[in-house]
Design an enzyme around this catalytic site. Sequence first.
Site, PDB file in Angstrom:
ATOM      1  N   ASN A  96      26.756   0.585 -32.052  1.00  0.00           N
ATOM      2  CA  ASN A  96      26.079   1.549 -33.427  1.00  0.00           C
ATOM      3  C   ASN A  96      27.504   1.738 -33.896  1.00  0.00           C
ATOM      4  O   ASN A  96      28.170   2.910 -33.081  1.00  0.00           O
ATOM      5  CB  ASN A  96      25.995   2.899 -32.085  1.00  0.00           C
ATOM      6  CG  ASN A  96      25.309   3.929 -32.567  1.00  0.00           C
ATOM      7  OD1 ASN A  96      25.281   3.952 -34.062  1.00  0.00           O
ATOM      8  ND2 ASN A  96      25.079   5.729 -31.572  1.00  0.00           N
ATOM      9  N   TRP A  97      27.048   1.667 -35.118  1.00  0.00           N
ATOM     10  CA  TRP A  97      28.729   2.057 -36.301  1.00  0.00           C
ATOM     11  C   TRP A  97      28.421   3.836 -36.060  1.00  0.00           C
ATOM     12  O   TRP A  97      29.488   4.129 -36.714  1.00  0.00           O
ATOM     13  CB  TRP A  97      28.561   1.753 -37.218  1.00  0.00           C
ATOM     14  CG  TRP A  97      28.862  -0.277 -37.071  1.00  0.00           C
ATOM     15  CD1 TRP A  97      29.454  -0.307 -36.049  1.00  0.00           C
ATOM     16  CD2 TRP A  97      28.900  -0.977 -38.453  1.00  0.00           C
ATOM     17  NE1 TRP A  97      29.900  -1.987 -36.327  1.00  0.00           N
ATOM     18  CE2 TRP A  97      29.985  -2.267 -37.793  1.00  0.00           C
ATOM     19  CE3 TRP A  97      29.783  -0.173 -39.686  1.00  0.00           C
ATOM     20  CZ2 TRP A  97      30.754  -2.520 -38.043  1.00  0.00           C
ATOM     21  CZ3 TRP A  97      30.068  -1.981 -40.254  1.00  0.00           C
ATOM     22  CH2 TRP A  97      30.474  -2.506 -39.901  1.00  0.00           C
ATOM     23  N   LYS A  98      27.490   4.958 -36.671  1.00  0.00           N
ATOM     24  CA  LYS A  98      27.564   5.960 -36.142  1.00  0.00           C
ATOM     25  C   LYS A  98      27.693   6.367 -37.820  1.00  0.00           C
ATOM     26  O   LYS A  98      27.259   5.260 -38.743  1.00  0.00           O
ATOM     27  CB  LYS A  98      28.592   6.696 -35.535  1.00  0.00           C
ATOM     28  CG  LYS A  98      27.900   6.393 -33.454  1.00  0.00           C
ATOM     29  CD  LYS A  98      28.671   7.109 -32.573  1.00  0.00           C
ATOM     30  CE  LYS A  98      28.368   6.404 -31.503  1.00  0.00           C
ATOM     31  NZ  LYS A  98      28.474   7.582 -29.961  1.00  0.00           N
ATOM     32  N   SER A 112      31.562   4.201 -23.700  1.00  0.00           N
ATOM     33  CA  SER A 112      32.746   3.892 -23.674  1.00  0.00           C
ATOM     34  C   SER A 112      32.906   2.198 -22.562  1.00  0.00           C
ATOM     35  O   SER A 112      34.276   2.130 -22.070  1.00  0.00           O
ATOM     36  CB  SER A 112      33.659   4.683 -22.455  1.00  0.00           C
ATOM     37  OG  SER A 112      34.495   6.437 -23.151  1.00  0.00           O
ATOM     38  N   HIS A 161      19.183   9.516 -29.575  1.00  0.00           N
ATOM     39  CA  HIS A 161      20.779   9.351 -28.864  1.00  0.00           C
ATOM     40  C   HIS A 161      21.537  10.697 -28.940  1.00  0.00           C
ATOM     41  O   HIS A 161      21.034  11.614 -29.941  1.00  0.00           O
ATOM     42  CB  HIS A 161      21.526   8.979 -30.176  1.00  0.00           C
ATOM     43  CG  HIS A 161      23.099   8.210 -29.794  1.00  0.00           C
ATOM     44  ND1 HIS A 161      23.786   8.898 -30.065  1.00  0.00           N
ATOM     45  CD2 HIS A 161      22.953   7.176 -29.864  1.00  0.00           C
ATOM     46  CE1 HIS A 161      25.471   9.197 -29.442  1.00  0.00           C
ATOM     47  NE2 HIS A 161      24.885   7.416 -29.444  1.00  0.00           N
ATOM     48  N   GLY A 204      29.864   2.368 -29.431  1.00  0.00           N
ATOM     49  CA  GLY A 204      30.354   2.612 -29.580  1.00  0.00           C
ATOM     50  C   GLY A 204      31.422   2.114 -30.581  1.00  0.00           C
ATOM     51  O   GLY A 204      31.265   1.274 -31.409  1.00  0.00           O
ATOM     52  N   GLY A 205      32.720   2.904 -30.278  1.00  0.00           N
ATOM     53  CA  GLY A 205      33.355   2.403 -30.917  1.00  0.00           C
ATOM     54  C   GLY A 205      34.268   1.235 -30.834  1.00  0.00           C
ATOM     55  O   GLY A 205      34.935   0.338 -32.175  1.00  0.00           O
ATOM     56  N   GLU A 222      23.275   6.224 -21.305  1.00  0.00           N
ATOM     57  CA  GLU A 222      24.430   7.116 -22.122  1.00  0.00           C
ATOM     58  C   GLU A 222      24.435   8.669 -21.871  1.00  0.00           C
ATOM     59  O   GLU A 222      24.536   9.183 -22.052  1.00  0.00           O
ATOM     60  CB  GLU A 222      24.365   6.784 -23.576  1.00  0.00           C
ATOM     61  CG  GLU A 222      24.137   5.489 -24.555  1.00  0.00           C
ATOM     62  CD  GLU A 222      24.439   5.787 -25.366  1.00  0.00           C
ATOM     63  OE1 GLU A 222      24.819   4.262 -26.223  1.00  0.00           O
ATOM     64  OE2 GLU A 222      24.887   6.339 -26.700  1.00  0.00           O
ATOM     65  N   GLU A 227      23.433  12.456 -29.953  1.00  0.00           N
ATOM     66  CA  GLU A 227      24.173  13.111 -30.529  1.00  0.00           C
ATOM     67  C   GLU A 227      22.721  13.813 -31.476  1.00  0.00           C
ATOM     68  O   GLU A 227      23.254  14.951 -32.635  1.00  0.00           O
ATOM     69  CB  GLU A 227      25.069  12.198 -31.871  1.00  0.00           C
ATOM     70  CG  GLU A 227      26.497  11.895 -31.105  1.00  0.00           C
ATOM     71  CD  GLU A 227      27.047  11.035 -31.098  1.00  0.00           C
ATOM     72  OE1 GLU A 227      26.623  10.301 -31.729  1.00  0.00           O
ATOM     73  OE2 GLU A 227      28.465  10.030 -30.521  1.00  0.00           O
ATOM     74  N   GLY A 282      32.268   8.519 -25.802  1.00  0.00           N
ATOM     75  CA  GLY A 282      33.397   8.719 -26.807  1.00  0.00           C
ATOM     76  C   GLY A 282      34.993   8.914 -25.808  1.00  0.00           C
ATOM     77  O   GLY A 282      36.092   9.001 -26.654  1.00  0.00           O
TER      78      GLY A 282
HETATM   79  O1  G3P Z   1      25.797   4.478 -28.981  1.00  0.00           O
HETATM   80  C1  G3P Z   1      27.245   4.638 -28.202  1.00  0.00           C
HETATM   81  C2  G3P Z   1      27.588   5.313 -27.966  1.00  0.00           C
HETATM   82  O2  G3P Z   1      27.035   6.538 -27.894  1.00  0.00           O
HETATM   83  C3  G3P Z   1      28.671   5.258 -27.195  1.00  0.00           C
HETATM   84  O3  G3P Z   1      29.610   5.351 -27.977  1.00  0.00           O
HETATM   85  O4  G3P Z   1      32.252   5.096 -28.265  1.00  0.00           O
HETATM   86  O5  G3P Z   1      31.595   6.118 -26.119  1.00  0.00           O
HETATM   87  O6  G3P Z   1      31.196   3.303 -26.507  1.00  0.00           O
HETATM   88  P1  G3P Z   1      31.423   4.361 -27.366  1.00  0.00           P
END
Ligand code: G3P
Length: 245
Positions: free
Chosen positions: A7-9, A208, A93, A229-230, A163, A95, A169
């Site tokens: 998910n590149w956001k 994460s 999501h 994500g990241g 999630e 967010e 993140g």
């Molecule tokens: O949708 C994936 C996300 O919300 C997780 O983000 O950066 O913690 O892998 P991250």
Amino acid sequence: MKLIAGNWKMNGAGADLAEVAALRASLDETPAACRVAICPPATLIQRMAAAQTGGPVEIGAQDCRAEASGAYTGDISASMLVDAGATLVILGHSERRQGYGETDLLVSAKAEAALAAGLSPIVCVGETLAQREAGDAVEVVRKQVVNSLPLALAGQAFAVAYEPVWAIGTGLTPTLEQIEEVHRAVRAAMIERLGLAVAAVPILYGGSVKPDNARDILAVPEVGGALVGGASLKAKDFLGIIRAA
Ligand code: G3P
């Protein structure tokens, strides 16, 4: 087969897609033992889908409108995403639930619209830190699953992503036992809602996920993949997770 979805956001402005090309080259050379998807911002879907035609990387979107068309300035419908080349769409999501007040009911309507347009939804659920600390994580997630999955999903291709909001993140992750507990509850809630036809629907873990914790997380019973994500932004990191699967 596990599903590893990135998910590149809202990242990738000005992207020359070199990272995705590197990812594809590596997967062409050594095929992944899992499904691989990237969900870039909407502006990149068409270009990325065209570049990945016939390749191992599926392209998805990060949201869609529940309505098929109309006066909804700034929004994008599920069939428009299909036009652009998407085959998947992330819905609900945290967010969007937190930033735009998206409810389970709305997420369910979006999932139904996505399905009708031919997209495979990835429906996200997860508790906040306060809910986890109050001991309510399993019940919160159970309710989100039951109320966010439309009955139309029975027998269809889709995924659920667990999630925990506090793990996104932050570099924090639940323990493997906590992940297993919630994933088992998600499976039970899916069956409660849609029947045994969902026994094989993948339940992804997100929050994460990195190359160095992916192997342990992906080995947890009922973890059918990861929503990343990241660590999906750089081919090297994303490949580390894909290889762990
Ligand atoms: O949708 C994936 C996300 O919300 C997780 O983000 O950066 O913690 O892998 P991250």
